[in-house]
Write an enzyme that holds these catalytic residues in place. Structure first.
Site, short mmCIF file in Angstrom:
data_model
loop_
_atom_site.label_atom_id
_atom_site.label_comp_id
_atom_site.label_asym_id
_atom_site.label_seq_id
_atom_site.Cartn_x
_atom_site.Cartn_y
_atom_site.Cartn_z
N GLU A 116 -16.81 -7.51 -4.64
CA GLU A 116 -15.39 -7.18 -4.52
C GLU A 116 -14.53 -8.44 -4.60
OE1 GLU A 116 -13.67 -4.48 -4.39
OE2 GLU A 116 -15.00 -2.84 -3.81
N CYS A 160 -4.14 6.16 0.25
CA CYS A 160 -3.63 4.94 -0.37
C CYS A 160 -3.41 5.07 -1.87
CB CYS A 160 -4.58 3.77 -0.08
SG CYS A 160 -4.88 3.48 1.68
N TYR A 201 -2.53 -9.62 16.02
CA TYR A 201 -1.51 -9.12 16.93
C TYR A 201 -1.41 -9.99 18.17
CZ TYR A 201 -2.35 -5.26 13.78
OH TYR A 201 -2.50 -4.52 12.64
N ARG A 224 -11.33 7.52 4.14
CA ARG A 224 -11.09 6.52 3.09
C ARG A 224 -12.38 5.88 2.58
NH1 ARG A 224 -5.96 4.63 6.49
NH2 ARG A 224 -4.44 6.07 5.55
N SER A 227 -6.55 -4.10 14.86
CA SER A 227 -5.98 -3.49 16.07
C SER A 227 -7.02 -3.15 17.12
CB SER A 227 -5.19 -2.23 15.69
OG SER A 227 -6.02 -1.29 15.01
N ARG A 275 -3.30 2.83 13.09
CA ARG A 275 -2.80 4.07 12.50
C ARG A 275 -1.78 4.75 13.42
NH1 ARG A 275 -8.67 5.66 9.80
NH2 ARG A 275 -8.53 4.03 8.20
N CYS A 277 -0.21 4.23 1.86
CA CYS A 277 -0.65 5.19 2.88
C CYS A 277 0.43 5.52 3.92
CB CYS A 277 -1.92 4.72 3.56
SG CYS A 277 -1.79 3.14 4.40
N CYS A 335 0.85 -1.18 0.00
CA CYS A 335 0.00 0.00 0.00
C CYS A 335 0.90 1.24 0.00
CB CYS A 335 -0.94 0.00 1.21
SG CYS A 335 -2.35 1.13 1.02
N LYS A 339 -12.40 -5.02 2.44
CA LYS A 339 -11.84 -4.16 3.48
C LYS A 339 -12.81 -3.02 3.73
CE LYS A 339 -7.67 -1.49 4.65
NZ LYS A 339 -6.34 -1.07 4.16
N LYS A 360 -11.48 -7.88 6.26
CA LYS A 360 -10.95 -6.99 7.29
C LYS A 360 -11.98 -5.90 7.58
CE LYS A 360 -7.09 -3.83 8.22
NZ LYS A 360 -5.90 -3.17 7.67
#
Length: 326
Positions: free
Chosen positions: A234, A131, A314, A218, A275, A206, A123, A121, A196, A249
């Site tokens: 998609e 992006c 994570y 976005r 996150s 972020r 961004c 990406c 997404k 996501k």
């Protein structure tokens, strides 16, 4: 009471061994992909305040991180780069000596069998935080595709095993597949961020990736959280354009979408446990409100039950240790 007729489902729940015998879904260490945030500089190990246990690390700390992951049995990572300098076009994203490219080479030097997924990406690398290429306040779709293809090729040249484009530009998989094939990387698969959503669960990421947009949002390229059928459109486009994996996501609030994608397409489905989903449990556990281990394992298992073959999370280190019984 002798004339009652009913099913005795509890017969199969009477002991732990009995429950294990009929268990339908399992979480394995092999299912987990661990995100790493690599920054430029030396002697950097910055804790991400909004993501307890997650750090931005410089290259000199990367080997120790890989050693720990290998010991835990985690053999798949996804790399996010945090460059020292940004510009309008995100040039360091496709620089042969960019931070992700450097990190990939280091991983392959020490752990050649570790699967490196490169987030593709712009961004993190653009001064405006979007992006794609920006002109007159608009994110331009088609001119961005060339830069995404260049980024993917540079990552493959550095040794990335999988390219994971996360930008949600129309045609991004087709452009990247064409670029990889023309560059001689016909065997490098694409793990597309096919579905997404424009989600409020991305906030802590972020902070870690320094990727917040400097203006607007976005929502012109990421999906509306209210939409379900759009996800299938998609994903269908990405499969037709050459995607080998399909990412959904976020994961936890979109388990229905994971199931839809799994049922509709014959490709591995990846859930991105993002996150915000991670940090909410960390915060609640720090306050003593929840059993962190039980909640994390239940959450990740729910993603497998919904149809995910792999999970980017994570919590991979914690989960791997718990799976090993540590």
């Amino acid at each position: 009471m002798t004339d009652l007729k009913f099913n005795r489902h509890r017969r199969l729940r009477q002991s732990e061994n009995m429950r294990a015998m009929v268990r339908e879904n399992f979480l394995r260490t092999e299912d987990l992909i661990y995100p790493l945030f690599v920054v430029e500089g030396e002697n950097v190990k910055n804790p991400v305040a909004s993501m307890p246990g997650v750090y931005q690390i410089s290259m000199d700390y990367l080997k120790a991180e890989l050693d720990e992951l290998n010991e835990l049995g985690i053999h798949s990572i996804i790399l996010f780069g945090v460059p020292a300098e940004k510009d309008e076009l995100g040039k360091s994203a496709y620089d042969a000596n960019g931070i992700v490219q450097q990190a990939t080479r280091l991983v392959k030097e020490h752990y050649p069998e570790m699967v490196v997924v490169a987030d593709t990406c712009l961004c993190q690398y653009t001064s405006h935080g979007h992006c794609g290429i920006v002109e007159g306040g608009k994110i331009l779709n088609d001119p961005t595709l060339d830069l995404l293809a260049k980024t993917a090729v540079s990552q493959a040249e550095a040794g990335a095993d999988i390219i994971a484009p996360s930008n949600m530009m129309d045609g991004f998989v087709a452009a990247i597949r064409k670029g990889l094939d023309e560059g001689g990387f016909l065997d490098v698969p694409i793990m597309s961020y096919a579905v997404k959503y424009s989600s409020s669960f991305y906030g802590p990421f972020r902070d870690a990736a320094h990727s917040s947009p400097k203006f607007g949002d976005r929502r012109t390229y990421q999906m509306d959280p209210a939409n379900r059928r759009e996800a299938l459109r998609e994903a269908q486009s990405d499969i037709e354009e050459g995607a080998d994996f399909l990412i959904v996501k976020p994961a936890l609030s979109y388990l229905d979408i994971i199931r839809d994608v799994k049922d509709q397409f014959n490709a591995p489905v990846v859930a991105y446990n993002v996150s915000g989903e991670y940090s909410m449990i960390k915060a609640a556990a720090a306050n003593g409100w929840v059993d962190e281990k039980a909640m994390v394992m239940e959450k990740l298992t729910s993603m497998k039950r919904a149809g995910a073959d792999l999970i980017i999370t994570y919590a991979a280190k914690d989960a791997a240790a718990w799976i090993k019984g540590e």
